[in-house]
Motif scaffolding. Structure first.
Motif, PDB file in Angstrom:
ATOM      1  N   VAL A 182      52.112  61.080  39.975  1.00 17.12           N
ATOM      2  CA  VAL A 182      52.615  61.275  38.611  1.00 17.12           C
ATOM      3  C   VAL A 182      52.114  60.133  37.738  1.00 17.12           C
ATOM      4  CG1 VAL A 182      54.712  61.319  37.210  1.00 17.12           C
ATOM      5  CG2 VAL A 182      54.613  62.588  39.362  1.00 17.12           C
ATOM      6  N   SER A 183      51.638  60.464  36.559  1.00 15.65           N
ATOM      7  CA  SER A 183      51.108  59.435  35.656  1.00 15.65           C
ATOM      8  C   SER A 183      51.885  59.333  34.353  1.00 15.65           C
ATOM      9  CB  SER A 183      49.634  59.731  35.335  1.00 15.65           C
ATOM     10  OG  SER A 183      49.491  61.011  34.757  1.00 15.65           O
ATOM     11  N   ASP A 184      52.781  60.284  34.089  1.00 17.04           N
ATOM     12  CA  ASP A 184      53.518  60.293  32.826  1.00 17.04           C
ATOM     13  C   ASP A 184      54.979  60.600  33.119  1.00 17.04           C
ATOM     14  OD1 ASP A 184      54.743  61.563  30.381  1.00 17.04           O
ATOM     15  OD2 ASP A 184      52.801  61.019  29.539  1.00 17.04           O
ATOM     16  N   PRO A 185      55.919  59.857  32.538  1.00 14.50           N
ATOM     17  CA  PRO A 185      57.336  60.126  32.818  1.00 14.50           C
ATOM     18  C   PRO A 185      57.746  61.557  32.514  1.00 14.50           C
ATOM     19  CG  PRO A 185      57.089  58.037  31.663  1.00 14.50           C
ATOM     20  CD  PRO A 185      55.736  58.686  31.653  1.00 14.50           C
ATOM     21  N   GLY A 186      57.140  62.159  31.489  1.00 17.69           N
ATOM     22  CA  GLY A 186      57.503  63.519  31.122  1.00 17.69           C
ATOM     23  C   GLY A 186      57.180  64.538  32.189  1.00 17.69           C
ATOM     24  N   GLN A 187      56.301  64.185  33.119  1.00 17.09           N
ATOM     25  CA  GLN A 187      55.955  65.111  34.190  1.00 17.09           C
ATOM     26  C   GLN A 187      57.097  65.272  35.189  1.00 17.09           C
ATOM     27  OE1 GLN A 187      52.462  63.010  35.488  1.00 17.09           O
ATOM     28  NE2 GLN A 187      51.078  64.427  34.456  1.00 17.09           N
ATOM     29  N   ALA A 188      57.994  64.310  35.233  1.00 16.58           N
ATOM     30  CA  ALA A 188      59.018  64.319  36.275  1.00 16.58           C
ATOM     31  C   ALA A 188      60.395  64.722  35.772  1.00 16.58           C
ATOM     32  CB  ALA A 188      59.106  62.933  36.913  1.00 16.58           C
ATOM     33  N   ALA A 189      60.776  64.261  34.588  1.00 16.79           N
ATOM     34  CA  ALA A 189      62.162  64.413  34.148  1.00 16.79           C
ATOM     35  C   ALA A 189      62.601  65.867  34.092  1.00 16.79           C
ATOM     36  CB  ALA A 189      62.342  63.747  32.782  1.00 16.79           C
ATOM     37  N   ALA A 190      61.680  66.777  33.735  1.00 11.19           N
ATOM     38  CA  ALA A 190      62.060  68.183  33.577  1.00 11.19           C
ATOM     39  C   ALA A 190      62.261  68.894  34.900  1.00 11.19           C
ATOM     40  CB  ALA A 190      60.989  68.918  32.765  1.00 11.19           C
ATOM     41  N   LEU A 191      61.858  68.285  36.008  1.00 12.79           N
ATOM     42  CA  LEU A 191      61.861  68.981  37.297  1.00 12.79           C
ATOM     43  C   LEU A 191      62.961  68.500  38.232  1.00 12.79           C
ATOM     44  CD1 LEU A 191      57.999  69.086  37.876  1.00 12.79           C
ATOM     45  CD2 LEU A 191      59.453  70.812  36.817  1.00 12.79           C
ATOM     46  N   ILE A 192      63.964  67.846  37.691  1.00 13.96           N
ATOM     47  CA  ILE A 192      65.085  67.394  38.516  1.00 13.96           C
ATOM     48  C   ILE A 192      65.876  68.617  38.968  1.00 13.96           C
ATOM     49  CG2 ILE A 192      67.179  66.001  38.567  1.00 13.96           C
ATOM     50  CD1 ILE A 192      65.980  64.283  36.350  1.00 13.96           C
ATOM     51  N   PRO A 193      66.063  68.795  40.272  1.00 15.32           N
ATOM     52  CA  PRO A 193      66.827  69.962  40.739  1.00 15.32           C
ATOM     53  C   PRO A 193      68.300  69.828  40.378  1.00 15.32           C
ATOM     54  CG  PRO A 193      66.347  68.495  42.562  1.00 15.32           C
ATOM     55  CD  PRO A 193      65.619  67.935  41.371  1.00 15.32           C
ATOM     56  N   LYS A 194      69.004  70.945  40.422  1.00 16.26           N
ATOM     57  CA  LYS A 194      70.407  70.961  39.982  1.00 16.26           C
ATOM     58  C   LYS A 194      71.389  70.887  41.142  1.00 16.26           C
ATOM     59  CE  LYS A 194      73.537  73.506  36.927  1.00 16.26           C
ATOM     60  NZ  LYS A 194      73.716  74.712  36.079  1.00 16.26           N
ATOM     61  N   LEU A 200      65.153  64.049  44.149  1.00 17.43           N
ATOM     62  CA  LEU A 200      63.805  64.082  43.564  1.00 17.43           C
ATOM     63  C   LEU A 200      63.160  62.726  43.768  1.00 17.43           C
ATOM     64  CD1 LEU A 200      61.612  65.505  41.793  1.00 17.43           C
ATOM     65  CD2 LEU A 200      62.748  64.494  39.811  1.00 17.43           C
ATOM     66  N   VAL A 201      61.991  62.717  44.414  1.00 26.37           N
ATOM     67  CA  VAL A 201      61.230  61.487  44.618  1.00 26.37           C
ATOM     68  C   VAL A 201      59.922  61.608  43.848  1.00 26.37           C
ATOM     69  CG1 VAL A 201      60.197  59.913  46.280  1.00 26.37           C
ATOM     70  CG2 VAL A 201      62.216  61.225  46.909  1.00 26.37           C
ATOM     71  N   VAL A 202      59.598  60.590  43.078  1.00 25.55           N
ATOM     72  CA  VAL A 202      58.386  60.560  42.275  1.00 25.55           C
ATOM     73  C   VAL A 202      57.551  59.365  42.717  1.00 25.55           C
ATOM     74  CG1 VAL A 202      57.459  60.275  39.941  1.00 25.55           C
ATOM     75  CG2 VAL A 202      59.521  61.655  40.313  1.00 25.55           C
ATOM     76  N   ALA A 203      56.245  59.581  42.922  1.00 30.51           N
ATOM     77  CA  ALA A 203      55.337  58.487  43.272  1.00 30.51           C
ATOM     78  C   ALA A 203      54.207  58.447  42.259  1.00 30.51           C
ATOM     79  CB  ALA A 203      54.782  58.678  44.684  1.00 30.51           C
ATOM     80  N   GLY A 204      53.894  57.244  41.779  1.00 29.19           N
ATOM     81  CA  GLY A 204      52.823  57.109  40.801  1.00 29.19           C
ATOM     82  C   GLY A 204      52.517  55.658  40.528  1.00 29.19           C
ATOM     83  N   GLY A 205      51.734  55.435  39.489  1.00 27.35           N
ATOM     84  CA  GLY A 205      51.368  54.075  39.123  1.00 27.35           C
ATOM     85  C   GLY A 205      52.400  53.455  38.207  1.00 27.35           C
ATOM     86  N   SER A 206      51.965  52.476  37.453  1.00 27.49           N
ATOM     87  CA  SER A 206      52.875  51.827  36.512  1.00 27.49           C
ATOM     88  C   SER A 206      53.128  52.765  35.338  1.00 27.49           C
ATOM     89  CB  SER A 206      52.260  50.515  36.024  1.00 27.49           C
ATOM     90  OG  SER A 206      51.008  50.767  35.403  1.00 27.49           O
ATOM     91  N   GLY A 207      54.069  52.422  34.506  1.00 23.91           N
ATOM     92  CA  GLY A 207      54.346  53.230  33.323  1.00 23.91           C
ATOM     93  C   GLY A 207      55.410  54.277  33.522  1.00 23.91           C
ATOM     94  N   GLU A 210      60.488  54.151  32.310  1.00 23.72           N
ATOM     95  CA  GLU A 210      61.469  54.775  31.421  1.00 23.72           C
ATOM     96  C   GLU A 210      62.257  55.888  32.106  1.00 23.72           C
ATOM     97  OE1 GLU A 210      59.558  58.004  28.578  1.00 23.72           O
ATOM     98  OE2 GLU A 210      58.400  56.147  28.503  1.00 23.72           O
ATOM     99  N   LEU A 211      61.811  56.309  33.296  1.00 23.97           N
ATOM    100  CA  LEU A 211      62.589  57.302  34.029  1.00 23.97           C
ATOM    101  C   LEU A 211      63.937  56.742  34.476  1.00 23.97           C
ATOM    102  CD1 LEU A 211      59.814  59.025  36.171  1.00 23.97           C
ATOM    103  CD2 LEU A 211      61.157  60.054  34.330  1.00 23.97           C
ATOM    104  N   ALA A 212      64.091  55.420  34.416  1.00 26.91           N
ATOM    105  CA  ALA A 212      65.397  54.830  34.701  1.00 26.91           C
ATOM    106  C   ALA A 212      66.446  55.332  33.718  1.00 26.91           C
ATOM    107  CB  ALA A 212      65.305  53.307  34.654  1.00 26.91           C
TER     108      ALA A 212
END
Length: 725
Positions: A182-194, A200-207, A210-212
């Motif tokens: 993942v390279s952009d926070p927006g790629q992850a936030a929308a895919l949080i399961p309910k 949900l585990v996300v792996a990527g570089g810096s940047g 803000e997902l905190a």
């Protein structure tokens, strides 16, 4: 689900798709540049249905070393299995090659099905790079829905609806979802399961910090410490070797900056050369960065130095294949692509690939393809730039483009022969074996799905080459057959945009008209109606310039489908024009399809009697051509028109016949629609309740098997007392 349009077949022409008819135009592509065997590798299509439990996180291929604190932290972040538990969310960040994916893979394997009984989903964002803004997240949502058993026919078009359905389907599941690269926070936030207890585990570089704000726990994954790196080195090349010279081993760990990817390659070299000592290798590696030019400082340079040492020991053919595949525009490749890229026969290709995997420069995936680690790919590309002639990159791209063009065209024809195609590919295909004709061949649409990221990568790269514009539009035209079955809307749009621009550059107005009219489809699905209208206007102008009646008819048909939304009068005018043009061109099937759409438009406009006359003519033409699937759809439309006239017996008869014919043709999506319409009609007419229930139960069976969200609606209808008997 795609809706067939007009088509036809004229003697001496390649017939075309269920959208249009069959003429061919444009320059002929020579087949002489195709080299090597045409091969294919596909994964089994994902299952569908409500009981699908995904298990997708890739396995570890080597022994995992240490990371005990990271594993413990992930364990602690998982929500407890108790009522009211929340959803866990972790973000792992660190440099390329540091081992983020391996860490999550090991942790997921330890959790197993007991902790996440709803399954484990894996989405790699690396192949999605290059998508239009937001399209990568929409495609990732589509991947998640597919993993949960939703058939492509029932995956919503819009991103918002995809996310809404994903939340509904995950509400009662304990899932682990791993989003990699993942390279952009927006790629992850929308895919949080309910589902409570999901993670949900996300792996990527810096940047990704803000997902905190969305509740994520952040974990920095650092290079291996000295002891862990030594353990990894000992595991790969032998504990005795490391124990015999611990000082040199520590020096190697330092020179590799503690990055597992570099240590893995260095260990492979030690295994391949048993007489090579740790001390000699450390001395060689220490001197290597001074030889390299143009490399950045720090970890990247140390890693490049490790790769360069191994690369220089390759035999000439594996070394050349390594360089050339660094230029390959796809994320993965099979042996056939490698052979075409390097001009090697199958035996020599297999030997070269074996040498590269043995040197740990290339990884073989479970489905038989090959891929580079991102850092290795960069190194291979650098070596190609340094050592290959200036014309070789363009030559390689041409070879690979022609390879994919041939296979994609064969898949397109295997799926539907009577389809309008502008490209004349007879000569190209005449000497290429058809892999889809064998008894044990994969389904062409499955091969296209497995390769579609690579095909799109080839299109992007080839579109930048002036000499490949003809091949670009021809590949885009053939490629569109995938998207009529699998709704990768962002990819479909991009491929058609590239193809239309290439057709304009190549001065083939018929091809530009075809591709721009096709482009209106994903644009409308994406809600971009003004953009779709502009493409249709341009397509009409190009069609007029081409002078081809069938191409003009096809554009009119697409225009009718555009106007179906808002202006029934203009839609009917467009369909009549398509009907007249196809008739003038002796395209019987194209005329029949145009008549089908015209009849549906007439019925929708409140003229069911006129619609019946039009639809009956279309039905007779299609039966005469033995197009039973399309004839069955017309029969259903006839039933609906009878219903609008209050002619219940005729309507029931037509809907029964149409749904039965659709079942015979395995067109289950359309069969379910017909059965629901038939059940509704019989309920209103106070027909046999048991027959109504039978129709709805069959429709429910179809929707459940495909993971359709409509299944819940029908299930509630059947159990809620609305249907008796």
């Amino acid at each position: 689900m795609s809706t067939p349009g007009s088509g036809g077949h004229r003697p001496g022409h390649i017939a075309a798709r269920n959208d249009l008819s069959g003429t061919i135009h444009g320059p002929v592509v020579q087949a002489a540049t195709i080299r090597g065997n045409v091969t294919y590798t596909v994964q089994q299509a994902p299952p569908t249905g409500p009981r699908v439990t995904p298990d997708e996180i890739p396995p570890l291929m080597v022994r995992f070393v240490n990371r005990t604190e990271c594993l413990a932290a992930l364990d602690g972040w998982v929500a407890p299995r108790e009522p009211g538990a929340g959803v866990g969310f972790a973000v792992l960040h660190g440099p390329p090659g540091v081992g983020k994916t391996a860490l999550v893979t090991r942790w997921a394997a330890e959790q197993g099905r007991e902790r996440f009984p709803g399954g484990q989903i894996y989405v790699d964002f690396a192949p999605l790079r290059g998508e239009a803004a937001g399209a990568d997240v929409s495609e990732a949502a589509r991947c998640c829905l597919r993993s949960l058993g939703v058939d492509d026919a029932y995956i919503p078009v819009s991103f918002v609806d995809r996310v809404r359905l994903l939340r509904s389907l995950t509400a009662d599941r304990q899932l682990l979802i791993f989003l990699d690269n993942v390279s952009d926070p927006g790629q992850a936030a929308a895919l949080i399961p309910k589902g409570k207890g999901s993670f949900l585990v996300v792996a990527g570089g810096s940047g990704l910090g803000e997902l905190a704000l969305d509740g994520a726990r952040l974990m920095a994954v650092e290079p291996l410490d000295r002891d862990s790196a030594l353990e990894l080195l000992a595991d790969r090349c032998g504990a005795d070797k490391v124990a015999a010279d611990p000082a040199s081993a520590e020096r190697l760990v330092e020179l590799c900056a503690g990055l597992p990817v570099a240590l893995h390659v260095i260990a492979g070299r030690l295994v391949a050369r048993p007489r090579l000592t740790l001390a000699a290798l450390a001395e060689e590696l220490a001197a290597e960065p001074r030889r390299l030019t143009g490399m950045s400082l720090g970890k990247e340079r140390s890693v490049a130095a490790a790769f360069d040492l191994v690369y220089r020991e390759l035999a000439p053919e594996p070394a050349r294949l390594y360089r050339l595949m660094g230029w390959h525009p796809g994320a993965t490749f099979d042996a056939g692509v490698a052979g075409v890229a390097a001009g090697l026969d199958p035996r020599r290709t297999a030997e070269a690939l074996e040498a590269l995997t043995g040197a740990s420069l290339l990884e073989e995936t479970p489905d038989g393809r090959f891929r580079f680690h991102d850092l290795v790919r960069l190194h291979a590309g650098d070596r190609a730039t340094e050592e290959e002639g200036p014309a070789e990159r363009a030559a390689l791209l041409r070879r690979v483009t022609l390879h994919y063009l041939a296979l994609t065209a064969l898949a397109d024809r295997a799926i539907r022969l009577d389809r309008l195609r502008i490209a004349d590919l007879d000569q190209l295909l005449s000497t290429v074996p058809d892999p889809f004709a064998a008894p044990d061949a994969p389904r062409p649409v499955d091969w296209l799905e497995a390769e579609h990221r690579n095909i799109l990568g080839v299109l992007r790269a080839a579109a930048r080459e002036e000499a490949l514009q003809t091949e670009v539009w021809q590949l885009a035209e053939a490629f569109t057959v995938l998207f009529l079955h699998h709704r990768h809307l962002g990819d479909w749009r991009e491929s058609l945009e590239l193809g239309a621009a290439a057709a304009a550059e190549a001065l083939v107005p018929a091809a530009e008209a075809r591709l721009r009219s096709l482009l209106s489809r994903p644009l409308m699905d994406l809600g971009e109606y003004e953009a779709a209208r502009r493409e249709l206007d341009s397509a009409q102008a190009c069609a007029e310039v081409s002078g081809d009646l069938v191409v003009r008819a096809s554009v009119q048909e697409f225009s009718g489908r555009y106007w179906d939304r808002t202006d029934p009068v203009r839609a009917m005018e467009a369909y009549r024009s398509a009907l007249d043009l196809n008739t003038a061109a002796d395209e019987d099937r194209g005329a029949a399809i145009a008549a089908y759409f015209l009849g549906c438009a007439q019925d929708a406009a409140g003229n069911p009697r006129e619609a019946l006359e039009t639809l009956r003519g279309a039905h007779d033409q299609l039966l005469a051509r033995k197009d039973l699937r399309m004839a069955a759809r017309v029969r259903v439309a006839i039933g609906i028109a009878h219903d609008h006239l209050g002619e219940t017996d005729e309507a029931v008869r037509a809907l029964r016949e149409g749904s039965a014919a659709l079942r015979d043709q395995e067109a289950t999506h359309y069969e379910a629609q017909a059965l629901v319409a038939l059940a509704g009609l019989q309920e209103r007419a106070q027909g046999d309740p048991q027959e109504v229930r039978t129709h709805l139960e069959r429709a429910l069976e179809i929707y459940e098997a495909g993971g359709s969200p409509r299944a819940g609606e029908l299930r509630e209808r059947l159990t809620g007392g609305d249907v008796t008997g």
